[in-house]
Structure formats: structure tokens, C-alpha cells
Design a protein around this motif. Structure first.
Motif, PDB file in Angstrom:
ATOM      1  N   UNK A 501      50.653  47.630  42.893  1.00 36.29           N
ATOM      2  CA  UNK A 501      50.156  47.064  41.645  1.00 36.29           C
ATOM      3  C   UNK A 501      49.185  48.061  41.025  1.00 36.29           C
ATOM      4  N   UNK A 502      49.420  48.424  39.770  1.00 39.68           N
ATOM      5  CA  UNK A 502      48.561  49.373  39.092  1.00 39.68           C
ATOM      6  C   UNK A 502      47.194  48.803  38.762  1.00 39.68           C
ATOM      7  N   UNK A 503      46.261  49.715  38.468  1.00 42.85           N
ATOM      8  CA  UNK A 503      44.881  49.308  38.201  1.00 42.85           C
ATOM      9  C   UNK A 503      44.801  48.297  37.058  1.00 42.85           C
ATOM     10  N   UNK A 504      45.551  48.521  35.989  1.00 38.38           N
ATOM     11  CA  UNK A 504      45.475  47.637  34.828  1.00 38.38           C
ATOM     12  C   UNK A 504      45.984  46.239  35.131  1.00 38.38           C
ATOM     13  N   UNK A 505      46.856  46.094  36.124  1.00 40.20           N
ATOM     14  CA  UNK A 505      47.411  44.783  36.449  1.00 40.20           C
ATOM     15  C   UNK A 505      46.609  44.067  37.538  1.00 40.20           C
ATOM     16  N   UNK A 506      45.571  44.692  38.069  1.00 42.49           N
ATOM     17  CA  UNK A 506      44.754  44.070  39.101  1.00 42.49           C
ATOM     18  C   UNK A 506      43.805  43.050  38.481  1.00 42.49           C
ATOM     19  N   UNK A 507      43.396  42.034  39.238  1.00 43.83           N
ATOM     20  CA  UNK A 507      42.400  41.089  38.727  1.00 43.83           C
ATOM     21  C   UNK A 507      41.050  41.768  38.569  1.00 43.83           C
ATOM     22  N   UNK A 508      40.145  41.188  37.790  1.00 41.37           N
ATOM     23  CA  UNK A 508      38.841  41.830  37.547  1.00 41.37           C
ATOM     24  C   UNK A 508      38.070  42.159  38.814  1.00 41.37           C
ATOM     25  N   UNK A 509      38.123  41.293  39.814  1.00 39.86           N
ATOM     26  CA  UNK A 509      37.383  41.566  41.053  1.00 39.86           C
ATOM     27  C   UNK A 509      37.888  42.834  41.719  1.00 39.86           C
ATOM     28  N   UNK A 510      39.206  42.992  41.809  1.00 37.10           N
ATOM     29  CA  UNK A 510      39.760  44.184  42.451  1.00 37.10           C
ATOM     30  C   UNK A 510      39.393  45.438  41.666  1.00 37.10           C
ATOM     31  N   UNK A 511      39.445  45.370  40.356  1.00 34.87           N
ATOM     32  CA  UNK A 511      39.039  46.514  39.546  1.00 34.87           C
ATOM     33  C   UNK A 511      37.562  46.834  39.772  1.00 34.87           C
ATOM     34  N   UNK A 512      36.734  45.793  39.872  1.00 32.60           N
ATOM     35  CA  UNK A 512      35.307  46.002  40.092  1.00 32.60           C
ATOM     36  C   UNK A 512      35.044  46.673  41.437  1.00 32.60           C
ATOM     37  N   UNK A 550      30.627  46.548  53.538  1.00 27.06           N
ATOM     38  CA  UNK A 550      30.292  45.537  54.549  1.00 27.06           C
ATOM     39  C   UNK A 550      30.720  44.145  54.100  1.00 27.06           C
ATOM     40  N   UNK A 551      30.625  43.867  52.818  1.00 24.42           N
ATOM     41  CA  UNK A 551      31.093  42.558  52.329  1.00 24.42           C
ATOM     42  C   UNK A 551      32.613  42.460  52.466  1.00 24.42           C
ATOM     43  N   UNK A 592      44.399  38.763  46.247  1.00 20.59           N
ATOM     44  CA  UNK A 592      44.138  37.347  46.490  1.00 20.59           C
ATOM     45  C   UNK A 592      42.643  37.049  46.513  1.00 20.59           C
ATOM     46  N   UNK A 593      41.843  38.040  46.920  1.00 16.24           N
ATOM     47  CA  UNK A 593      40.394  37.862  46.845  1.00 16.24           C
ATOM     48  C   UNK A 593      39.956  37.709  45.390  1.00 16.24           C
ATOM     49  N   UNK A 594      40.664  38.396  44.498  1.00 16.16           N
ATOM     50  CA  UNK A 594      40.344  38.290  43.081  1.00 16.16           C
ATOM     51  C   UNK A 594      40.638  36.937  42.485  1.00 16.16           C
ATOM     52  N   UNK A 595      41.444  36.111  43.161  1.00 16.30           N
ATOM     53  CA  UNK A 595      41.709  34.767  42.662  1.00 16.30           C
ATOM     54  C   UNK A 595      40.496  33.843  42.847  1.00 16.30           C
ATOM     55  N   UNK A 596      39.550  34.247  43.687  1.00 18.09           N
ATOM     56  CA  UNK A 596      38.450  33.354  44.043  1.00 18.09           C
ATOM     57  C   UNK A 596      37.196  33.582  43.225  1.00 18.09           C
ATOM     58  N   UNK A 597      37.112  34.664  42.477  1.00 17.06           N
ATOM     59  CA  UNK A 597      35.910  34.898  41.695  1.00 17.06           C
ATOM     60  C   UNK A 597      35.989  36.207  40.938  1.00 17.06           C
ATOM     61  N   UNK A 598      34.874  36.543  40.307  1.00 16.48           N
ATOM     62  CA  UNK A 598      34.816  37.748  39.492  1.00 16.48           C
ATOM     63  C   UNK A 598      34.248  38.915  40.273  1.00 16.48           C
ATOM     64  N   UNK A 599      33.309  38.658  41.204  1.00 16.54           N
ATOM     65  CA  UNK A 599      32.725  39.699  42.039  1.00 16.54           C
ATOM     66  C   UNK A 599      32.808  39.268  43.491  1.00 16.54           C
ATOM     67  N   UNK A 600      32.729  40.242  44.378  1.00 21.75           N
ATOM     68  CA  UNK A 600      32.822  39.913  45.802  1.00 21.75           C
ATOM     69  C   UNK A 600      31.584  39.154  46.269  1.00 21.75           C
ATOM     70  N   UNK A 601      30.429  39.400  45.651  1.00 25.69           N
ATOM     71  CA  UNK A 601      29.235  38.639  46.014  1.00 25.69           C
ATOM     72  C   UNK A 601      29.415  37.167  45.672  1.00 25.69           C
ATOM     73  N   UNK A 602      30.008  36.888  44.532  1.00 24.49           N
ATOM     74  CA  UNK A 602      30.253  35.505  44.148  1.00 24.49           C
ATOM     75  C   UNK A 602      31.225  34.840  45.114  1.00 24.49           C
ATOM     76  N   UNK A 603      32.264  35.554  45.502  1.00 25.94           N
ATOM     77  CA  UNK A 603      33.246  34.991  46.424  1.00 25.94           C
ATOM     78  C   UNK A 603      32.620  34.739  47.782  1.00 25.94           C
TER      79      UNK A 603
END
Length: 948
Positions: A501-512, A550-551, A592-603
Motif C-alpha cells: 500500500x502506497x504512502x498516499x493510500x495509508x491511513x493518517x496514523x500510518x503516515x504520521x 517503544x509504543x 489496522x492500527x490506523x483504524x483505531x485513532x489518529x496518533x499512536x498515543x491516542x490509540x
């Protein structure tokens, strides 16, 4: 192909219908079910061809279907393409330009509403490969101006609504339309296993698959077709003949096959398929009415089984009503995840290597036919060719099916160059993987391939014949590496192509995440494992990257983000770290982690809150969440919230099953706060006071209940004794603990020994009295068989009373020296398991104490006397009837160190008052002798300790 009226179609297949009836009568004694099925199949073909809205039947991952689709799209140029795909996945198709196929469309839901909560999380995937008719239709619609692409199948929500309403309809991985949840790669022992697990446990929606509905037909076809599995049969008897057939013949043959499998399908499976068909036809009629398009300008792409539909809603002009159910409140998230040939094969029950072979066949068919396929502009791994226009054929349908069924397939011509190339390449690949292959093996593979093809009635070897020949000639009886010859043939003939999956098609969390890890200077899009080195002392800017890693290590499965050097725990930070990263290979988990939030800290915060507030949450789990929040997030407000929840859970617990974990975690947290902050947080103080009162209340019951183990009771005592000083300073009452111990009356030997240790710690029982009890038990033949259980209790007592170690070493030494082998040997495994389970806490204590007690060399061992046996007997004192104390060097040594005598006296609960005497060593010696004379056992033990 132009449309035809029903009247015209009535006579189109009249001859074929008669031939099939005659055949059924000849093979059966009388017309019956066989004749009805064969005639009904022709009727199904007739009905589908007569439909105004052109139906294009396909088989997924079929090069023949893809070729026919490419040709037909250039001829017909439809203005709208209806696709058998979950309607809520349609927006994802535009993102395919940013991906490398194969990929899978995914719908994911972690917050389930309206379904069984135990199903969560819910996931549905629809894989797409380049060698598929669906991709050709998608590329045509997205790249051609004025063409609309409409997904008309069940939404993801409706897929699970059917599962909810009809549990009997649950699928297995081999089901044609919706494969059930399966975990082919839970234990990934190899790279190939990892690729087959790319879809995880998602429900699979396969587009246009064909497979027999019951095992008997499949077994019959495989036996008479002289093939090993269904994929090979399909390739030999359907795929290859249809690759060179015209569109009319292809369409009629696929409709006939779809009708056959439909009529032989299980009733429950057919009911599900018919429900989907009603939904799809209703959606198509709604779209045609809203867009005011002519049905002749549309193309309906679906599986051959659905193309031969007989539901009353079939047809663009049908007026049969159908009510579409409302969706539930479940919030579905959509995205693209990487897929692979092996993942598709594993989830949908296809033979290993079949999708890879289909991809290789597709490339060969393109070169042979000269067809320019449709491809999305800018898509990775593809080059787009401009499609060529062709006139639309309006000729009425003719019976191409009779000729196709009665004409034998054209004899294939042996491509010697291709076969020789395969043989040379497989030998080279085998040698690289440890096989002792040679040129002779390559010749043998060629000859065996031709031989197998002849035995199986083929004019030229197929890839499956070549695979069998290579296994026979090269593998023999051993596999030197992790890949066998079957796997090497799959790699050679097509390879397990893995999408991305290319960068543009990734969810915001993965891009972040990728943006924040960019300072590492590592290409995280590569499919190989990347090594990242962080020197946090010289490059402080990399600390932010370390926090992200670490997260991710905490939330992603093991092995994706793996620390090689460095650690992060409470109060611990590394100055140098080394990481192995495989985010490019394991994109699916990051998506799939990107489905749960916008940032990894939020998830992470959401996950920790979910753990602490789960219906089955425990105080131990909440303390673990507190620890993770402290280490990874550093959010004081959130930590206090989790800590308050831990206090609430502890007060509500009615069992002590988690007492060992609670003790470990609260000790770590207290040590952290004492080292890093001026005072303990309020929740921590409240946890100690609440725990002190809570465990005092439950202690008598825990001692007597059989369900509560010795380890749990020891952990409770460890909490009470270890936290006592802090609890008393916070207002707790020591009498609570004394009363709880006094009310405890255990019967199990291990718990009795644990209670004795607690009474010794409280001063209620002296060690000399406990020693006498143990000596009496060792001397009592009736009690000796149970003595190992008492020893287990003493070992567990080291948790609450670490100063009990000398006595434990003494008792264990006496037991090893006096217990008979038939009692001692069965107890040793239990002792080893106890020490292993508590290795971090108990073993160091016992080891240090044993090192202080026993001599360090063999010569010293011969003359060594255990300190508990070196006490001299009491002798009457000539002065005022007071027993005399040991004299000589012992008395002089103790007189020279009066503070040691004071400490010994205080330890035994005595008042260390020295008699007044003139100054001088002699007077001090006399006073010490008088004190020690009253306590000869203590004097002997202390003297033995000081003189070593």
C-alpha cells in the motif's frame, strides 16, 4: 454481443437441450433428476443471455476471465459497470493507483453494535490481483472518462447481519463466496507462513469463485481428470480451453458451469447466494432508475454462480419487491492492506501456488494474444497501455456452447525451449537452497514432465506436471533447507507476489508514524528487515523516534518492531538502542492500527483505558496499564485516572488470585515514585491503605480455602508485611494484621508452615520454638511423609519474610539429611518448579544465605559443623545458680563487640541491660558471659557466625 429477446432465445439452444436429455436417458435407466439438471442448466444459460442488462460471468484470479473482460470492454464500451463487491468498499478502489498489487480492500470494526460482542473485532477483506477480470473492469471504469463504477453487493454490515440471523451459514476457508475467519499464520515459522497470514482472521469476500458444492463431485472430477486438486482441474479443463475461445463461447460456457454448481450446491449455501442476488439486482435497478441510463449500456460483473441466478428479482425489468435491511450502529472503517498470492490461497482454500501460476499464465496469455490490458495510470509495478477502440457487435446470440462442448480441445504443442528453461532454472534454484542437484537432474525433470503429461492424457506438460516431476527427480527423500521443491517451483513459475500500500493510500496514523520515524534514515517501505541504530546521547533529536518505536513495540505483534539493544522500564532509559524494523513487510498491522485513532498515543491510551474498564478487569491489569502509561505516555492525569481505577477494582475483588501480580506491580510503582518524586501520588497512598485493609479481611478465609493456593497467601502476607510501615504511617492499624493472623486456622501443611512464618514475623512465635516443632516432625514417623509440604510452605514464606532465609536453609538441610529417598525424591520436582516460578525473588535469597552458611571449599566441608548443631550444652553456673556462659575466645570476642550482643538480645525480644562492673576487659567479659549464659543457643549461633 447484442441482446436478444426471449422468443429468439427459445430456439437458440433447442438442439443442445435435446442432446443433453438424450444423454441423460442413455446413462440412466429412465429420465429423472439428471435430465432435469442438464435441461435446467440450459434454461439458466438461456435466461441469462436474454437479459437486457449484459451479465459477464467470471471466475476470480482467472486469466481466461481477465482476457475475455479486456476484449469485451473494448468492444462494448459500457457507460456503467456494476461490480460484485461490498458497496461500502467502493471509495477504496480509487486508492488502488497508489498500491502495488495484490492488495486487499478491508472493512474493520472494533466497536461492535448490533452483533455478538464476542465477534469483535470484525474484519472483511476482498483481495484484488492483476490477473482478474474485476481489476480489468475497475481499471477501465476509473481510467475512462464518463464511465461510472458501482459496487452492488452486500455492505460489510449486511455480511455480518446474515451471520447473525443464520448461524448455520458460517463459512469455512474453502467457501465460494465468503470464507469464514481463519488464522493460517498465527504461528509464523517461516517467511512464507507470514505472507499467508496477511489477511489475519478476516472474513474473505472472493469475487466470482467457482467450486463444487459437495465433495463427491470434486472427487469424481479429480479422479477422472487425472489431477490432484481442484485448481489443476480448472486450469486443465476450463481455463486453458476458454483462453482461446471467443466471447460468446466463453460467456455461455461460464454460465453453464455456474448453473451446474448452483444446482449442486448445499441448500444453506444457495440460500445465502440468492439473498445476495436479490440485493444486487435491487441495487442495480435503483441505480438505473436514478441515472436514467439504458440497461443495454451497462455491464454486470459477477461470479458465474450468481450470473445463473433464478431469483424473482432477476433482471433489469423485474418488479419483484425486496426490502433492504437497515445497517446496524457498528462504525466501519475502511482501508487497504497488502495481500499476497499465498494469503489468497490460504484464506480461500486454493492449492498452494495456484494463484502464482495463474499470474504467470496471465503474462504469457497477454504476449500470445496481443491483448493490451487495462491498467490504472501510475500504479506501482505496472505500465499502462492505451486501450484500442473496437466496434460493438450487435449480432444476435448463437449457440456456441454445443460446438465448444463437442469439439475436442486443440492439441497443445510441446514448447521444448520453455520446458528446458524451467528445468535449468529449477536445478539452479535447488542448488542455492542446499540440494545436490545436477545437469542430470534437469534432464530427468524434462523427461519425467513429458512422461507425466502423456500418462495424464495431455499433449504438453502443464506447470503442475513440471512441479510433480521436479519433486520426484530433485527432492527425493530429504529437504536440506526450509523450502521444499514444491515451494521452489512456485517461486520459479510465478513467485509469491506480495502487494504494498502506497504512502498516499495509508491511513493518517500510518503516515504520521512514517513521518516521525523519518529521522532514522531507514527506508521503511522495503520488505526486508531494516536495522536502526539510535545514539540518544550524541543525537538527542532521535529521542522522539525512540518513543514511537517503544509504543509500536507495545501495540504491534512480536517481531515487527523488535528491540535488539536497549530497554525501557520504570526509571530506566537507554542511551543507545538498536532496532529491527519490518514495517514495510508487515504493513497490514500498521494499517489496522490506523483504524483505531489518529496518533499512536491516542490509540495506546484507548487500549489502556479499555483494559482498565473491561468487564473482567482486575486490579493487577489496571496496575499494568498504569505502568505502561508511565513508561510510554508520561501523562500524569491519565496515570492518576488509571490508578484510581486500580483502587476501585481492588476494593471490589472477592478473590486473591491476582495477589502475586498485584504485589510485584505495586512494589515496582512504589520504588519508582520514591526515586523520582518527592511524595507518593494520592492514588498510590489510597491503594496501600485499601490493600492493607482488604487483605487483612480476606486473610483468614484465604488460609482455609482449598481454592486459594500457597503462592496467593504468601503474596498477601508479602503485601501486608512489606507495606506495613507505609500503611501505618497513612493511618492503618497494626491490630488488623494481628487479628487476621490469630483468626487464621489452616489445615494444609504448606499453609500451616506459612502461618508459622507469619507468627514468627509478628513475634508471636519464637524461632527456637519453631525449630523444636520442625525437629519433632522429622522425628515423628507419622508426620515425616507430609514434611515436604511444610518445606514448600517455608520456601513460599521467603516472599513475605525475606529474613526467614537462614531458617529455611537450616530446615532444608535437615530435611535433605534425614528424609528417606522415597519421600525426598518425589518432592524435588515440586521444589524445583516452585523455585523456577519465583526465580527472581526466592532463588537469590536462598543462594546468598546458603553461601554464607556452607563452606566454600571441599577441604573445609570435611571439618565443617552446621551452626545449628554447634551450640554447646548448658552447664550449671557456680555463682547464684546462674548457668555459665561459654568461656575462652568466644566470650572475649563478644565482649569486644558489645553492640553485637545488644542487637542479638533485641532480636530475641530481650532487654539488653548490662550489669554494672568496673571498667576493663575482664569486667566486660564477665558481664557478657552472664548475659550469654542465660541464652546459650543464641550465643553459640552468633559465635559460629562471627568466627567464620
Amino acid at each position: 454481443m447484442g441482446t436478444a429477446t426471449p422468443d429468439a432465445q427459445d430456439g437458440t439452444f433447442a438442439a443442445l437441450r435435446g442432446q443433453l436429455r438424450d444423454a441423460a436417458e442413455r446413462f440412466a435407466e429412465a429420465p429423472g433428476a439428471a435430465a432435469d439438471i442438464l435441461a435446467g442448466m440450459v434454461d439458466d444459460v438461456d435466461r441469462a443471455l436474454a437479459e437486457e442488462l449484459e451479465i459477464f460471468p467470471v471466475c476470480h484470479h482467472s486469466p481466461a476471465s481477465a482476457l475475455a473482460m479486456a476484449r469485451r470492454l473494448r468492444e462494448k464500451r459500457p457507460k456503467v459497470v456494476y461490480l460484485e463487491l461490498c458497496e461500502d468498499m467502493r471509495p477504496l478502489l480509487d486508492e488502488l493507483r497508489n498500491c502495488r498489487l495484490p492488495v486487499a480492500l478491508q472493512a474493520f470494526a472494533s466497536d461492535v453494535q448490533g452483533f455478538d460482542p464476542e465477534w469483535a473485532p470484525l474484519s472483511v477483506v476482498a483481495p484484488i490481483t492483476e490477473a482478474s477480470a474485476e481489476y480489468q473492469a475497475i481499471a477501465y471504469a476509473l481510467e475512462t472518462p464518463g464511465v461510472e463504477l458501482v459496487a452492488v453487493d452486500w455492505s460489510t454490515d449486511h455480511v455480518f447481519q446474515w451471520e447473525e440471523s443464520d448461524p448455520a451459514a458460517r463459512r469455512t476457508a474453502a467457501d465460494p463466496d465468503a470464507a469464514a475467519a481463519s488464522r493460517p499464520g498465527d504461528e509464523e515459522d517461516s517467511e512464507e507462513d507470514g505472507e499467508s497470514a496477511l489477511h489475519g482472521d478476516a472474513v474473505g469476500i472472493e469475487l466470482g469463485d467457482l467450486r463444487p458444492g459437495f465433495a463427491e463431485l470434486e472427487e469424481y472430477l479429480l479422479h477422472h481428470g487425472r489431477v490432484r486438486h481442484w485448481s489443476e482441474w480448472w486450469d486443465q479443463y476450463v481455463e486453458q480451453p476458454l483462453s482461446g475461445a471467443g466471447y460468446d463461447a466463453y460467456r455461455q460456457a461460464m454460465l453453464l458451469v455456474g448453473s451446474l454448481f448452483r444446482r449442486l450446491r448445499d441448500t444453506g449455501d444457495l440460500r445465502r447466494s440468492e439473498e445476495r442476488e436479490r440485493f444486487m439486482w435491487t441495487r442495480m435497478r435503483q441505480h438505473l432508475a436514478a441515472s436514467e441510463l439504458d440497461a443495454g449500456d451497462a455491464l454486470y460483473v459477477c461470479g458465474a454462480l450468481h450470473a445463473a441466478s433464478r431469483v424473482e428479482q432477476f433482471g433489469a425489468r423485474s418488479d419483484a419487491p425486496y426490502e433492504i435491511a437497515e445497517r446496524t450502529g457498528t462504525r466501519w472503517l475502511h482501508g487497504l492492506i497488502p495481500s499476497s498470492h499465498s494469503a489468497i490461497e490460504a484464506q480461500f482454500g486454493l492449492a498452494r501456488g495456484s494463484v502464482s501460476i495463474a499470474a504467470a499464465t496471465w503474462e504469457k496469455a497477454l504476449k500470445r494474444s496481443g491483448v493490451a490490458p487495462f491498467r490504472l495510470a501510475g500504479q506501482k509495478g505496472t505500465s499502462r497501455k492505451a486501450p484500442k477502440a473496437a466496434p460493438v457487435s450487435d449480432a444476435p446470440a448463437e449457440d456456441r456452447l454445443s460446438g465448444f462442448l463437442t469439439t475436442p480441445p486443440e492439441p497443445g504443442v510441446l514448447d521444448e525451449q520453455e520446458l528446458l528453461t524451467w528445468a535449468v532454472d529449477i536445478v539452479r534454484l535447488a542448488r542455492r537452497n542446499g540440494y545436490m542437484a545436477s545437469t542430470a537432474d534437469a534432464i530427468a525433470v524434462v523427461e519425467t514432465s513429458v512422461l507425466l503429461a502423456g500418462v495424464r492424457g495431455r499433449n504438453r506438460p502443464t506447470p503442475y506436471d513440471f512441479q510433480d516431476a521436479a519433486i520426484t527427480c530433485i527432492e527425493k527423500d530429504t529437504v536440506p533447507g526450509r523450502r521444499d521443491v514444491r515451494r521452489l517451483c512456485e517461486i520459479l513459475l510465478g513467485g509469491d507476489r506480495v502487494g504494498q500500500v502506497g504512502y498516499a493510500a495509508l491511513p493518517p496514523l500510518a503516515q504520521n508514524v512514517l513521518d516521525r520515524l523519518e529521522p532514522l534514515g531507514v527506508d521503511l517501505t522495503k520488505r526486508t528487515v531494516q536495522r536502526a541504530l539510535l545514539d540518544l546521547r550524541s543525537e538527542p533529536r532521535l529521542q522522539a523516534c525512540s518513543d514511537v518505536l517503544w509504543i509500536l513495540h507495545r501495540m504491534l505483534p512480536d517481531g515487527i518492531v523488535r528491540p535488539i539493544m536497549g530497554s525501557r522500564r520504570l526509571g530506566e532509559r537507554s542511551v543507545q538502542e538498536s532496532w529491527d524494523l519490518s514495517l514495510g513487510r508487515d504493513q497490514r498491522w500498521l494499517v489496522e492500527l490506523g483504524y483505531e485513532g489518529v496518533t499512536i498515543e491516542q490509540v495506546l491510551e484507548q487500549r489502556l483505558r479499555k483494559i482498565a474498564w473491561a468487564p473482567d478487569a482486575t486490579a493487577s491489569a489496571a496496575l499494568g496499564a498504569v505502568e505502561d502509561a508511565l513508561v510510554l505516555l508520561g501523562n500524569r492525569r491519565f496515570v492518576d485516572e488509571l490508578g484510581a481505577r486500580a483502587v476501585e477494582l481492588l476494593s471490589a475483588e472477592r478473590t486473591v488470585d491476582d495477589a502475586p501480580d498485584v504485589l510485584k506491580r505495586v512494589r515496582r510503582l512504589l520504588a519508582h515514585y520514591r526515586a523520582s518524586e518527592p511524595e507518593l501520588p494520592a492514588w498510590c497512598k489510597e491503594f496501600v491503605t485499601e490493600g492493607y485493609a482488604h487483605y487483612c479481611t480476606l486473610l483468614p478465609t484465604a488460609f482455609t480455602e482449598d481454592e486459594t493456593g500457597v503462592r496467593q497467601v504468601a503474596a498477601m502476607l508479602g503485601f501486608l508485611f512489606g507495606m506495613e510501615s507505609l500503611a501505618l504511617s497513612l493511618g492503618c492499624d497494626h491490630a488488623q494484621l494481628e487479628i487476621a493472623v490469630a483468626q487464621s486456622h489452616p489445615e494444609a501443611p504448606a499453609k500451616v508452615a506459612l502461618l508459622w512464618a507469619a507468627r514468627v514475623q509478628l513475634g508471636v512465635l519464637s524461632r527456637s520454638d519453631l525449630r523444636e516443632r520442625c525437629d519433632e516432625m522429622l522425628g515423628n514417623p507419622l508426620v515425616v511423609p507430609a514434611f515436604p509440604h511444610y518445606l514448600s510452605g517455608f520456601v513460599h514464606a521467603l516472599e513475605p519474610v525475606p529474613t526467614f532465609a537462614p531458617f529455611v536453609v537450616e530446615v532444608m538441610s535437615k530435611a535433605f539429611g534425614s528424609l528417606p529417598d522415597h519421600l525426598l525424591l518425589p518432592w524435588l520436582p515440586r521444589l524445583v518448579m516452585t523455585l523456577r516460578e519465583h526465580a527472581a525473588e526466592l532463588v537469590p535469597v536462598l543462594t546468598r544465605e546458603a553461601g554464607r552458611t556452607f563452606p566454600g571449599s571441599l577441604p573445609a566441608l570435611d571439618a565443617w559443623t552446621p551452626p545449628w548443631e554447634a551450640v554447646r550444652p548448658r552447664e550449671p553456673d557456680s555463682r547464684a545458680g546462674v548457668p555459665s556462659a561459654p568461656s575462652g575466645p568466644v566470650a572475649e570476642l563478644l565482649a569486644a563487640h558489645p553492640a553485637a550482643c545488644d542487637a542479638a538480645a533485641a532480636l530475641f525480644g530481650l532487654d539488653p541491660v548490662w550489669q554494672a562492673a568496673p571498667a576493663g576487659p575482664a569486667s566486660a567479659s564477665s558481664a557478657a558471659s552472664e548475659l550469654l549464659g542465660r541464652h546459650p543457643d543464641a550465643a553459640g549461633a552468633l559465635a559460629a557466625l562471627l568466627t567464620r
